[in-house]
Every structure is written in structure tokens, then in C-alpha cells.
Scaffold this motif. Structure first.
Motif, PDB file in Angstrom:
ATOM      1  N   THR A   1       0.887  -0.854  -0.329  1.00 18.21           N
ATOM      2  CA  THR A   1       0.526   0.070   0.016  1.00 18.21           C
ATOM      3  C   THR A   1       0.459   1.596  -0.148  1.00 18.21           C
ATOM      4  O   THR A   1       0.927   2.233  -0.451  1.00 18.21           O
TER       5      THR A   1
ATOM      6  N   LYS B   1      -2.047   5.717   5.644  1.00 18.41           N
ATOM      7  CA  LYS B   1      -2.979   4.745   4.444  1.00 18.41           C
ATOM      8  C   LYS B   1      -3.131   3.477   5.526  1.00 18.41           C
ATOM      9  O   LYS B   1      -4.596   2.927   4.725  1.00 18.41           O
TER      10      LYS B   1
ATOM     11  N   GLY C   1      -9.067   2.834   6.348  1.00 20.45           N
ATOM     12  CA  GLY C   1     -10.137   2.091   6.422  1.00 20.45           C
ATOM     13  C   GLY C   1     -10.769   2.976   7.545  1.00 20.45           C
ATOM     14  O   GLY C   1     -12.336   3.088   7.625  1.00 20.45           O
TER      15      GLY C   1
ATOM     16  N   GLN D   1     -20.445   4.161   9.685  1.00 19.58           N
ATOM     17  CA  GLN D   1     -19.600   2.768   9.143  1.00 19.58           C
ATOM     18  C   GLN D   1     -19.419   2.670  11.145  1.00 19.58           C
ATOM     19  O   GLN D   1     -19.098   1.253  11.118  1.00 19.58           O
TER      20      GLN D   1
ATOM     21  N   VAL E   1     -16.600  -2.817  20.603  1.00 19.79           N
ATOM     22  CA  VAL E   1     -14.935  -3.365  19.847  1.00 19.79           C
ATOM     23  C   VAL E   1     -14.078  -1.857  21.294  1.00 19.79           C
ATOM     24  O   VAL E   1     -12.836  -1.313  21.160  1.00 19.79           O
TER      25      VAL E   1
ATOM     26  N   LEU F   1     -18.024  -1.525   6.100  1.00 22.80           N
ATOM     27  CA  LEU F   1     -16.863  -1.286   6.428  1.00 22.80           C
ATOM     28  C   LEU F   1     -16.993  -1.443   7.631  1.00 22.80           C
ATOM     29  O   LEU F   1     -18.195  -1.542   8.984  1.00 22.80           O
TER      30      LEU F   1
ATOM     31  N   PRO G   1     -14.849  -1.588  11.242  1.00 25.10           N
ATOM     32  CA  PRO G   1     -13.968  -0.967  11.963  1.00 25.10           C
ATOM     33  C   PRO G   1     -13.597  -2.313  13.507  1.00 25.10           C
ATOM     34  O   PRO G   1     -14.221  -1.224  14.195  1.00 25.10           O
ATOM     35  N   ILE G   2     -13.212  -2.298  13.137  1.00 18.08           N
ATOM     36  CA  ILE G   2     -13.286  -4.087  14.769  1.00 18.08           C
ATOM     37  C   ILE G   2     -11.555  -3.746  15.316  1.00 18.08           C
ATOM     38  O   ILE G   2     -11.460  -3.894  16.117  1.00 18.08           O
TER      39      ILE G   2
ATOM     40  N   THR H   1      -9.211  -2.227  13.232  1.00 20.87           N
ATOM     41  CA  THR H   1      -8.724  -1.608  13.551  1.00 20.87           C
ATOM     42  C   THR H   1      -9.593  -0.281  14.042  1.00 20.87           C
ATOM     43  O   THR H   1      -8.978   1.231  13.682  1.00 20.87           O
TER      44      THR H   1
ATOM     45  N   ALA I   1      -6.344  -4.881   2.478  1.00 23.68           N
ATOM     46  CA  ALA I   1      -4.821  -4.073   1.541  1.00 23.68           C
ATOM     47  C   ALA I   1      -5.456  -3.852   0.605  1.00 23.68           C
ATOM     48  O   ALA I   1      -4.906  -4.268  -0.537  1.00 23.68           O
TER      49      ALA I   1
ATOM     50  N   ILE J   1      -5.556  -0.202   4.112  1.00 22.91           N
ATOM     51  CA  ILE J   1      -6.002  -0.802   4.737  1.00 22.91           C
ATOM     52  C   ILE J   1      -7.025  -0.650   4.238  1.00 22.91           C
ATOM     53  O   ILE J   1      -7.574   0.437   5.035  1.00 22.91           O
ATOM     54  N   TYR J   2      -8.260  -1.394   4.378  1.00 21.61           N
ATOM     55  CA  TYR J   2     -10.005  -1.109   4.595  1.00 21.61           C
ATOM     56  C   TYR J   2     -10.204  -2.598   5.145  1.00 21.61           C
ATOM     57  O   TYR J   2     -10.163  -3.363   4.692  1.00 21.61           O
ATOM     58  N   GLU J   3     -11.213  -2.441   6.737  1.00 21.70           N
ATOM     59  CA  GLU J   3     -11.678  -3.562   7.150  1.00 21.70           C
ATOM     60  C   GLU J   3     -13.154  -3.740   6.887  1.00 21.70           C
ATOM     61  O   GLU J   3     -13.602  -2.533   7.224  1.00 21.70           O
TER      62      GLU J   3
END
Lengths: 214, 433
Positions: free
Chosen positions: A127, A194, A198, A207, A214, B3, B5-6, B8, B242, B252-254
Motif C-alpha cells: 500500500t 494509509k 478504512g 459506519q 470494540v 466497513l 472497523p473492529i 482497526t 489491503a 487498509i480497509y476492514e
């Protein structure tokens, strides 16, 4: 530097960290390399002696792994990722420029003993392509100019900070860290945009998950 | 799909990697709960979640744990495969950098479940910044009484050793990793016996990927139904994706498993400006490439398999039309040649010949029969090698030929660098239009 009683003591300490002492061979090879700049016959003999192996058994391991060098290396290790993705995104151009600048090819060391150059494989930072490493610290999203500037600074003896935080301190210092003797630089690194792409997108879109989960 | 995010969730907090930062968000609550739970019940919970290994093969984690014989009088071991080095894969490294305690807590719970008193985290050697973080997390856990002897008065003992590799992609293969951890050349072992029966030091051993283990605390705390609210029946849960290459916002996309690649690509801002997608590789260089026609495939183990590829590590590499497929495949084969351990003939010799033939084509000096020869060599390697590295090496060429045969044929007369200006594929080039 040569192997002293301290190195022997540290090697014995490594052997005690494992249920079976031979497991300490990889860290021990990092250790002897951190002292001598490469894995020498003396280094191999030390490992063999501490672990009760033959020198042939140790040499077989030392020659298998690419991070161990069996010949003299420079003060700094410079790695340019030229695997497919990094290569296409700019790694090939960086490699060409750096190699020409330094007058050294793959696995070669500059005449002044300052840099060893290597075409490296994937660093698990795709990435952040193209990726360059100096003493295995990461220089993400590298450019030809950026790498040139870093090498120029190192030539002058100035500090160079990797993009992920840690300052490069010579390949021997890194090897010592890898052997298992901590340098205390744990807080120097940082997470970047980067890695957070997300998470930031999820926050912007609402979201995220409930705090209780968590 | 959304998405999620857990893993992350708190990576943007400055102290996310410390024990204090982790504890602020339920850190080690799951381990405390685990210590009061029957180990077999934990294994059953993990089985019920349907969690599949995140290292590439996608084997059900709970089943792997269940293979370990109990009351056998032998020591058991947990080994974490943190040797992330598959071209394209770059998710475990950020995870260990940002939240190493989720890994350590997962290690503690998994070790307790399989009755291991010794765990190892095998991290590739080329990432000192990450090794520091994981070692620091282990030290913090020891100091807090979360590792060591008689943890929290439970009678459970656990020692964790962080071990640095020394540069060998093959050590990501689980039995090669074990040999390496035993201080030998990292060469794969013949299976059976499988590691669950005879692994590290010939004792029962579970080997799991970093991300797999980091899922465990969240599962232990929130339960099976919580986990299964995402994903599909066969691919439950969430995943670190990723996305790299020619996209606007690589990173990075969870997200939930089952998210389509089109959705992931949209999160990543799409293909870079003025360019269009040429091909993408869903899960590391070892899985077959896909093209634009596959954009709406859900990112699941089963959908990728149905499309003739694999989810792999879930780390799509994206290439636009400035990319020479021939050059891409040629470079991957040079990688496999470099990383072949030399133990078995098909892989050792085959990767050598294929990469040489591809280099010749790349220079525009190939012969018409080269294509057939390479296809033949791939068939000779695939399924005939000692381990999956051989199969992986035989993957990129046939997959690329399916979509881009003409580019390989052009290698008979035209150098790849002439057909595709190397500057155009770099990130240095100014946006088109």
C-alpha cells in the motif's frame, strides 16, 4: 569489531530463551553478524560451539537465509523493492538511479564502505509502494529524489529518519535488535493515513461499531 | 456491505499499541473470561464462529485447534505465523504495529484452549519497527501478570517468545516455518504427520496467522452470533483488506467478508485519475488474476474459488492499463525462483526455466514455442511440488494467458518496455488528463 566474551555470554543467553537451544540459531546468527558486519567463520564457530552443532550444520543455515551476509558489508544496508508492484510503481527507477549513483550493483558494497545495495523482495508494505529500506527501516512512498537526499545525509554523517519513525543507526544496530537485544526505540514508530484509510472512511460514513463491542 | 472497523477501531489513538491503550477498550477482558471457561468450550466457540485462517489457505481455525490430541502427555505449542511476505500482502504488519496486544491476548486465549504453555511469534526479520512493538507488548503483558506463571491465579502458565526470521519467503509455509524455528534451513516437511500431531519439536502444534489470532479476543467477548452477523455462511466475519497499486487511496480497509471488490475499490477512491482497470489480483501473487468482468464478485472464499481464483490473504493488488502483464508475471516468477527453497526438483528447476524464458520474452527475444514450453513447465510444477510455493509459481502465467495472450505473443518481437513505457506505470508520473 571482533567476537568478545560479551558476545559469547549473549549467545548463551539466547540459547536459554528456548525449550530447545538450537532454536536460538537464527537469533544467534543475527547477533554475530551485528558484531562483525557479516557471518564470518569465527561467528559460525561460536554458534556451533554454544549449540553443540558442527560448523557445517551452522553454515548450512547461515547460507540459506538472505539477511545473513557471508562477505563484508557496508555501514548501511540499502534495499530497493523491485518485486512486481513496487517495481512497476517506481522501484525500478529508484533502483537504477541509486545503483548508478553509488556505482554498486545488487549485493555489492560501495568503495567507501558506507553502503551495501540490494534488490529486495516484497516488504509487506504494498500500500506504500514504492518501498525502500535503509538498515531495514521503512521509507514508504519513496521517490528517486527522496532516496538520494537520505543517502546524501548519511554520507555526511547526519541523522536520517525513516518514514515510519525510527532513525537509521547502521545495519549492525538493526541486527542486534533482531537478535533480541532491544534498543528501546519502540515509541518512535507511527501509524499513517494509509493504515487508517478504512477507519477514517468508516468514521466519515458513520459506519463505526458501538463502543461496547470494540 | 459496510466497513467494519473492529481490529482497526482504535488504530488512530496515539497509544493504541500500549497496554494502557488496549485496556481502555476492553483489553484482556476476553482472556479473563477465557481463564474461567473450559478450554474445550473455547475451541467449540471458535468452531461455531466458522472463523477461517486469514493467512491465505482459509482453513477453519476451530477445526485446526480441535485436531490437537489432548491428555497425550506431550507439551503443546502455539506458533503465530507473522512471516508476512506474499507479494501484495500487507495487513499483518500494520496490525502488529498498531495493536500488538490484540495479537498477544489472542495468543493467550488460543494457548489456553489448546493447552499450550509455550507460544512463539515468528516475525519476518526485515521489519524491526514491528518486532519492537510486539516485543514491547509481550514485555508489558509479563509485567502486568498476563503472561508467565500462574496467570491471574488461574494455575495456567504461558511463556511467549518473539522470534525474528532472517529473510526467506518459504518460512511462511507452516512446516518450513517450524524447521526454521528449530534452527534449521526453512524447508517444508512431508505431511502427514500434520503439525497438530507432530509439529514443533515433534509435539502437537497449532500454527495460525496473525490476523486469525487477533480475531479471537473479539470473538471471545462478543460471541458467535455477533461474529456471524457479517459475511456469509462459508465466509463468516470481517477481514482486513489491503488495497494496493494504481488506486487513488491505497490502504487498509476492514470490511465484512462478502463486500464486493467494486465496493472496496470505491472506498479506495477508484483507479487513479484518467486510467482504467486492467487486472487485479485478489489475494497475493500466488492466486490467479481477475479483470474488470469480476468487479462485482463478493470477497469471500467461496465466490473467489468459483471464479477460479482464491481470496488468499485478501489483499488486492490493482493494475491499470499502463502495466505490462508480461513484465508483471516475469517479475513474480523471478521472485518464486529466488524464494524456492531448492528441496524439490519441479519447483527448483521449473521456476528457474520459467523465469529465464519469461525474461527472454520480456526483452522481445522470445520464440513462438516458448509459450507452450512455459505452459508445459507450469503443468509439471503444479501438484507435483513438495509444497504450495511450487503451485503458486505455476499460477500467474496460465492466469495471465487467459486474458492477455497477445501480450505474451508480442514478446517474440517487441520488448515489454517498448510496448509499455515504464515511466507511465510509476506513481511519479503526473495524472493523465
Amino acid at each position: 569489531m571482533s567476537l568478545t566474551e560479551t558476545t559469547w555470554d549473549e549467545a548463551r543467553e539466547l540459547a536459554e530463551r528456548y525449550p530447545q537451544s538450537r532454536s536460538a540459531l537464527l537469533p544467534m546468527l543475527h547477533l554475530v553478524q551485528s558484531v562483525e558486519g557479516s557471518v564470518t567463520s569465527d561467528g559460525i564457530a561460536l554458534c556451533a560451539d554454544v549449540l553443540d552443532l558442527t560448523t557445517a550444520e551452522v553454515a548450512a543455515v547461515a547460507t540459506f537465509y538472505t539477511m545473513y551476509k557471508r562477505h563484508n558489508t557496508g555501514k548501511h544496508h540499502v534495499g530497493v523493492c523491485t518485486n512486481t508492484l513496487c517495481g512497476l510503481l517506481g522501484g525500478d527507477a529508484i533502483w537504477k538511479a541509486v545503483s548508478e549513483d553509488l556505482g554498486a550493483g545488487h549485493d555489492e558494497t560501495t568503495a567507501d564502505g558506507l553502503f551495501s545495495l540490494e534488490r529486495i523482495e516484497c516488504q509487506a508494505a504494498c500500500t506504500h509502494a514504492p518501498v525502500v529500506t535503509i538498515d531495514w527501516e521503512f521509507f514508504d512512498d519513496s521517490t528517486v529524489e527522496g532516496v538520494r537526499a537520505a543517502l546524501k545525509k548519511l554520507k555526511k554523517g547526519e541523522d536520517v529518519q525513516s518514514t515510519r519513525g525510527p532513525v537509521v543507526r547502521g545495519i549492525n544496530a538493526t541486527e542486534r535488535q533482531l537478535a533480541g537485544f532491544d534498543d528501546g526505540e519502540v515509541h518512535a514508530s507511527a501509524i499513517d493515513d494509509k493504515m487508517l484509510a478504512g477507519l477514517n472512511a468508516a468514521k466519515a460514513l458513520g459506519q463505526t461499531l458501538p463502543k461496547s463491542e470494540v | 456491505m459496510v466497513l467494519t472497523p473492529i481490529l482497526t477501531a482504535h488504530w488512530d489513538e496515539a497509544d493504541s499499541y500500549t497496554l494502557a491503550g488496549y485496556k481502555r477498550h476492553h483489553g484482556y477482558v476476553a482472556f479473563a473470561k477465557a481463564l474461567k471457561t473450559d478450554p474445550d468450550a473455547i475451541i467449540q466457540t471458535v468452531k461455531d464462529t466458522g472463523l477461517r485462517g486469514r493467512g491465505g489457505a482459509g482453513f477453519p481455525t476451530g477445526m485446526k485447534w480441535g485436531f490437537v490430541p489432548q491428555n497425550d502427555g506431550k507439551p503443546h505449542y502455539l506458533v503465530v505465523n507473522a512471516d508476512e511476505s506474499e507479494p501484495g500482502a500487507c495487513k499483518d504488519i500494520p496490525l502488529m504495529l498498531a495493536n500488538p496486544h490484540s495479537l498477544i491476548e489472542g495468543v493467550a486465549i488460543a494457548s489456553y484452549a489448546i493447552r499450550a504453555n509455550h507460544a512463539f511469534i515468528y516475525i519476518r526479520g526485515e521489519v524491526p519497527h514491528v518486532i519492537r512493538r510486539v516485543r514491547h507488548a509481550v514485555d508489558e503483558a509479563y509485567r502486568a501478570g498476563l503472561l508467565g506463571e500462574n496467570i491471574q491465579g488461574s494455575g495456567f502458565d504461558l511463556d511467549v517468545v518473539v522470534h525474528a526470521g532472517a529473510g526467506a519467503y518459504i518460512c511462511g509455509e507452516e512446516t518450513a516455518l517450524l524447521d526454521s524455528l528449530e534452527g534449521r534451513r526453512g524447508q517444508p516437511r512431508l505431511k502427514p504427520p500434520f503439525p497438530a500431531v507432530a509439529g514443533l519439536y515433534a509435539s502437537p502444534t497449532v500454527i495460525n496467522n496473525v490476523e486469525t489470532i487477533a480475531n479471537i479476543p473479539y470473538i471471545m467477548r462478543n460471541g458467535v452470533d455477533w461474529f456471524r452477523q457479517w459475511g456469509t455462511e462459508k465466509s463468516p466475519g470481517f477481514k482486513l483488506f489491503a488495497v494496493s497499486g494504481h488506486v487513488q487511496r491505497p490502504g487498509i480497509y476492514e470490511a465484512a467478508l462478502g463486500t464486493t471488490f467494486r465496493e472496496l475499490l470505491e472506498h479506495a477512491g477508484g483507479i487513479r485519475k484518467g486510467r482504467k482497470l486492467k487486472f487485479w489480483v485478489p489475494g497475493g501473487s500466488s492466486v490467479p488474476m481477475l479483470t474488470e468482468e469480476h468487479l462485482d464478485l463478493p470477497m469471500t472464499y467461496e465466490d473467489m474459488a468459483a471464479a477460479g481464483t482464491m481470496l488468499g490473504t485478501g489483499t488486492p493488488m490493482v493494475f491499470d492499463e499502463t502495466t505490462s502483464v508480461l513484465k508483471a508475471v516475469s517479475r513474480w516468477l523471478q521472485f518464486y525462483k529466488h524464494e524456492s527453497c531448492g528441496k524439490c526438483t519441479p519447483c527448483r528447476e521449473g521456476t528457474y526455466w520459467i523465469s529465464d524464458l519469461l525474461k527472454r520474452l520480456e526483452k522481445g527475444e522470445g520464440k513462438m514455442e516458448d509459450l507452450g514450453t512455459i505452459e508445459d513447465l507450469c503443468r509439471q510444477i503444479s501438484g507435483r511440488s513438495f509444497c504450495a510455493l511450487g503451485d503458486a509459481a505455476a499460477t500467474p502465467f496460465p492466469a495471465a494467458m487467459k486474458f492477455f495472450r497477445d501480450e505474451f505473443e508480442a514478446g517474440i518481437s517487441t520488448p515489454a518496455d517498448q510496448a509499455f513505457n515504464p515511466l507511465s506505470s510509476t506513481v511519479f508520473v503526473k495524472a493523465k488528463g
